[in-house]
Design an enzyme around this catalytic site. Structure first.
Site, PDB file in Angstrom:
ATOM      1  N   LYS A   1       0.590  -7.078  13.113  1.00 29.92           N
ATOM      2  CA  LYS A   1       0.984  -7.904  12.049  1.00 29.92           C
ATOM      3  C   LYS A   1       1.333  -8.986  12.601  1.00 29.92           C
ATOM      4  O   LYS A   1       1.983  -9.718  13.614  1.00 29.92           O
ATOM      5  CB  LYS A   1       2.490  -7.853  11.224  1.00 29.92           C
ATOM      6  CG  LYS A   1       2.800  -8.606  10.730  1.00 29.92           C
ATOM      7  CD  LYS A   1       4.062  -7.921   9.787  1.00 29.92           C
ATOM      8  CE  LYS A   1       4.597  -9.435   8.417  1.00 29.92           C
ATOM      9  NZ  LYS A   1       5.293  -8.564   7.243  1.00 29.92           N
TER      10      LYS A   1
ATOM     11  N   ARG B   1       5.299 -14.505  -0.407  1.00 33.06           N
ATOM     12  CA  ARG B   1       6.700 -15.243  -0.199  1.00 33.06           C
ATOM     13  C   ARG B   1       7.163 -16.025  -0.950  1.00 33.06           C
ATOM     14  O   ARG B   1       7.943 -16.266  -1.286  1.00 33.06           O
ATOM     15  CB  ARG B   1       6.614 -15.981   1.320  1.00 33.06           C
ATOM     16  CG  ARG B   1       6.714 -15.487   2.602  1.00 33.06           C
ATOM     17  CD  ARG B   1       6.306 -16.223   4.306  1.00 33.06           C
ATOM     18  NE  ARG B   1       6.591 -15.385   5.072  1.00 33.06           N
ATOM     19  CZ  ARG B   1       6.186 -15.797   6.226  1.00 33.06           C
ATOM     20  NH1 ARG B   1       5.856 -17.159   6.566  1.00 33.06           N
ATOM     21  NH2 ARG B   1       5.642 -14.953   7.516  1.00 33.06           N
TER      22      ARG B   1
ATOM     23  N   LYS C   1       8.882 -17.127  12.236  1.00 32.49           N
ATOM     24  CA  LYS C   1       8.549 -15.227  12.763  1.00 32.49           C
ATOM     25  C   LYS C   1       7.673 -14.824  14.255  1.00 32.49           C
ATOM     26  O   LYS C   1       7.383 -13.566  13.708  1.00 32.49           O
ATOM     27  CB  LYS C   1       7.563 -14.736  11.355  1.00 32.49           C
ATOM     28  CG  LYS C   1       8.895 -14.761  10.109  1.00 32.49           C
ATOM     29  CD  LYS C   1       8.585 -13.559   8.811  1.00 32.49           C
ATOM     30  CE  LYS C   1       9.820 -13.761   7.649  1.00 32.49           C
ATOM     31  NZ  LYS C   1       9.095 -13.119   6.663  1.00 32.49           N
TER      32      LYS C   1
ATOM     33  N   GLU D   1       0.279  -2.788  21.085  1.00 29.52           N
ATOM     34  CA  GLU D   1       1.026  -1.851  20.156  1.00 29.52           C
ATOM     35  C   GLU D   1       0.149  -0.471  19.093  1.00 29.52           C
ATOM     36  O   GLU D   1       1.593   0.231  18.942  1.00 29.52           O
ATOM     37  CB  GLU D   1       1.054  -3.163  18.739  1.00 29.52           C
ATOM     38  CG  GLU D   1       1.462  -4.105  19.058  1.00 29.52           C
ATOM     39  CD  GLU D   1       3.185  -4.332  18.954  1.00 29.52           C
ATOM     40  OE1 GLU D   1       3.963  -3.255  18.770  1.00 29.52           O
ATOM     41  OE2 GLU D   1       3.826  -5.748  19.109  1.00 29.52           O
TER      42      GLU D   1
ATOM     43  N   LYS E   1      -2.472  -6.123   9.465  1.00 31.57           N
ATOM     44  CA  LYS E   1      -2.095  -8.297   8.332  1.00 31.57           C
ATOM     45  C   LYS E   1      -2.384  -8.663   9.365  1.00 31.57           C
ATOM     46  O   LYS E   1      -1.642  -9.218  10.050  1.00 31.57           O
ATOM     47  CB  LYS E   1      -0.791  -7.238   7.869  1.00 31.57           C
ATOM     48  CG  LYS E   1      -0.729  -8.429   6.159  1.00 31.57           C
ATOM     49  CD  LYS E   1       1.123  -7.705   6.381  1.00 31.57           C
ATOM     50  CE  LYS E   1       1.233  -8.631   5.122  1.00 31.57           C
ATOM     51  NZ  LYS E   1       2.497  -8.517   4.381  1.00 31.57           N
TER      52      LYS E   1
ATOM     53  N   SER F   1      -1.678 -11.982   0.333  1.00 32.74           N
ATOM     54  CA  SER F   1      -1.667 -12.710  -0.968  1.00 32.74           C
ATOM     55  C   SER F   1      -2.352 -13.672  -0.875  1.00 32.74           C
ATOM     56  O   SER F   1      -2.859 -14.468  -1.423  1.00 32.74           O
ATOM     57  CB  SER F   1      -0.501 -13.448  -0.775  1.00 32.74           C
ATOM     58  OG  SER F   1       0.464 -14.146   0.814  1.00 32.74           O
TER      59      SER F   1
ATOM     60  N   TYR G   1      -3.931  -6.356  -3.617  1.00 30.24           N
ATOM     61  CA  TYR G   1      -3.479  -6.982  -5.304  1.00 30.24           C
ATOM     62  C   TYR G   1      -5.508  -6.735  -6.028  1.00 30.24           C
ATOM     63  O   TYR G   1      -4.893  -7.502  -7.824  1.00 30.24           O
ATOM     64  CB  TYR G   1      -3.669  -8.716  -5.076  1.00 30.24           C
ATOM     65  CG  TYR G   1      -2.005  -8.516  -4.019  1.00 30.24           C
ATOM     66  CD1 TYR G   1      -0.859  -8.479  -4.412  1.00 30.24           C
ATOM     67  CD2 TYR G   1      -2.189  -9.239  -2.780  1.00 30.24           C
ATOM     68  CE1 TYR G   1       0.554  -8.076  -3.675  1.00 30.24           C
ATOM     69  CE2 TYR G   1      -1.354  -9.823  -2.145  1.00 30.24           C
ATOM     70  CZ  TYR G   1       0.073  -8.984  -2.605  1.00 30.24           C
ATOM     71  OH  TYR G   1       0.607  -8.419  -1.196  1.00 30.24           O
TER      72      TYR G   1
END
Length: 426
Positions: free
Chosen positions: A293, A303, A315, A331, A346, A372, A411
């Site tokens: 991510k 958000r 972040k 990872e 992502k 998004s 979506y």
């Protein structure tokens, strides 16, 4: 010319027994004995209706029987003359290239292209993200046209029903938590009567066959908007956050979640979650790890949907640097060793190379999140007439599959599934 059908005496007797007399079962028929080389059979003349069907004429005006007789005699009609399409005037006359292989041969017709298509996609590959809130009404999300914060007892059920109807069977839940319930340690995340556990129980009651994924992270519940507990100097505390995440995952599993999905990017959280779930008897609950991510700018509309922007900073101390490639392998190795069942990348389209990297280095299922920002860009370009929204939507999803994604969080899931089922606008 009448056609005949051969029947053995036993078959004729059976037909007579069924119809009560020798020919009623076939309309107007007459039985004529005919001797065969080894056993005696009966020839039954076909009814006038079937004779008419046999007299169908070819485009030349001749009957099928006449054409067949000529073929037996070796008299074949001349084939139509092959006419080669003309090139436009001015096309140079050249000697064809001396090529043994011409890949375009396998693309020359729709049938060939379909036969050799390497990647396929179906509604089963989609996971539909759903934004939920405590309100009764659905609230439109300005930055994500066509998406809503769904009332968990009303609009949510309607949306799941419509998606399920076109073959989407997997859903992931993202809650918009009231500010009054947020805290620095995100304790609302493991409230067994919180928004997400209530929603899981409701959906499992109404749609017992669907697969419910959950988001495991503190940012929707944190008054600081970060995925973990924030120390006074701004540092995101890793191990203390993992402790909270374990309680959150167990609460979701207790409510009936099928797959818990840690999106926090804390170190060691997969192994801790697996141990916590197993200790409570949830051996069958899967873990979909957000393995790669990235600290991406493509998350902006999301958000807004959850009102979860960090109160300060960013972040980047826990999400991955978009410039990094090899780090995804670190990872991946850690998540596999700690017990992840699914690995997720992502965002999706800007990170196709990372999806392929994980696909080539892991036997686990790979998920991709078409986030998004990707969704909103396609919607905006489509609304402005810059692209064909539906074609770009389907192409983007196929690209994610081609890169190696087994499942896609998108979506577009309901719209794309409707297109694949032949129910969407063409």
């Amino acid at each position: 010319m009448a056609s005949t059908v051969s029947f053995s005496p036993a078959n004729v007797q059976m037909l007579q027994a069924r119809s009560g007399h020798g020919h009623a079962a076939f309309g107007s028929c007459s039985a004529v004995p005919r001797a065969g080389p080894r056993l005696r059979s009966t020839a039954i003349r076909v009814s006038s209706e079937q004779e008419a069907a046999a007299a169908v004429r070819a485009p030349s005006g001749r009957t099928i029987e006449e054409c067949e007789a000529d073929a037996v005699a070796g008299k074949f009609p001349a084939p139509p003359q092959l006419v080669r399409p003309k090139a436009p005037e001015g096309t140079p006359e050249i000697r064809p290239l001396d090529m043994a292989k011409r890949p375009r041969r396998n693309r020359k017709s729709p049938a060939l292209r379909a036969a050799f298509q390497e990647t396929s996609i179906s509604p089963a590959n989609f996971v539909l993200p759903l934004f939920i809130h405590e309100g009764e009404e659905d609230a439109p999300i300005g930055a994500m046209p066509g998406c809503y914060r769904l009332g968990w007892r009303h609009g949510l059920l309607d949306e799941v029903y419509k998606a399920h109807d076109v073959g989407v069977n997997s859903f992931v839940l993202f809650p918009k938590v009231p500010d009054a319930l947020k805290s620095p340690t995100g304790d609302e995340a493991y409230n067994d009567n919180g928004l997400v556990p209530r929603t899981i129980r409701l959906l499992k009651d109404k749609f017992p066959d669907i697969v419910i994924y959950t988001d495991v992270a503190l940012d929707p519940y944190s008054s600081d908007g970060h995925d973990g507990i924030v120390r006074e100097d701004g540092v995101i505390m890793n191990d203390e956050t993992v402790y909270q995440l374990c309680k959150q995952a167990v609460s979701q599993a207790r409510a009936g979640a099928d797959v818990v999905s840690p999106s926090d990017m804390m170190d060691g959280r997969i192994g801790a979650l697996r141990s916590a779930l197993d200790a409570e008897g949830f051996h069958d609950v899967s873990i979909m790890s957000y393995t790669a991510k990235y600290a991406s700018s493509f998350y902006g509309p999301f958000r807004e949907a959850l009102d979860s922007n960090p109160r300060f900073g960013d972040k980047k101390t826990y999400q991955m640097n978009p410039a990094n490639y090899r780090e995804a392998l670190i990872e991946t190795a850690a998540d596999e060793a700690e017990g992840a069942d699914i690995l997720l990348v992502k965002p999706g389209l800007p990170y196709l190379d990372i999806i392929r990297l994980l696909r080539d280095n892991s036997a686990l299922p790979i998920a991709a999140y078409q986030v998004s920002g990707e969704y909103s860009m396609i919607k905006a370009a489509g609304a402005l007439g810059m692209v064909d929204e539906q074609k770009v939507m389907m192409e983007s999803l196929m690209c994610l599959r081609r890169a190696g994604a087994d499942v896609i969080l998108t979506y577009f899931a309901r719209h794309a599934a409707a297109v694949l089922c032949g129910m969407g606008p063409k």
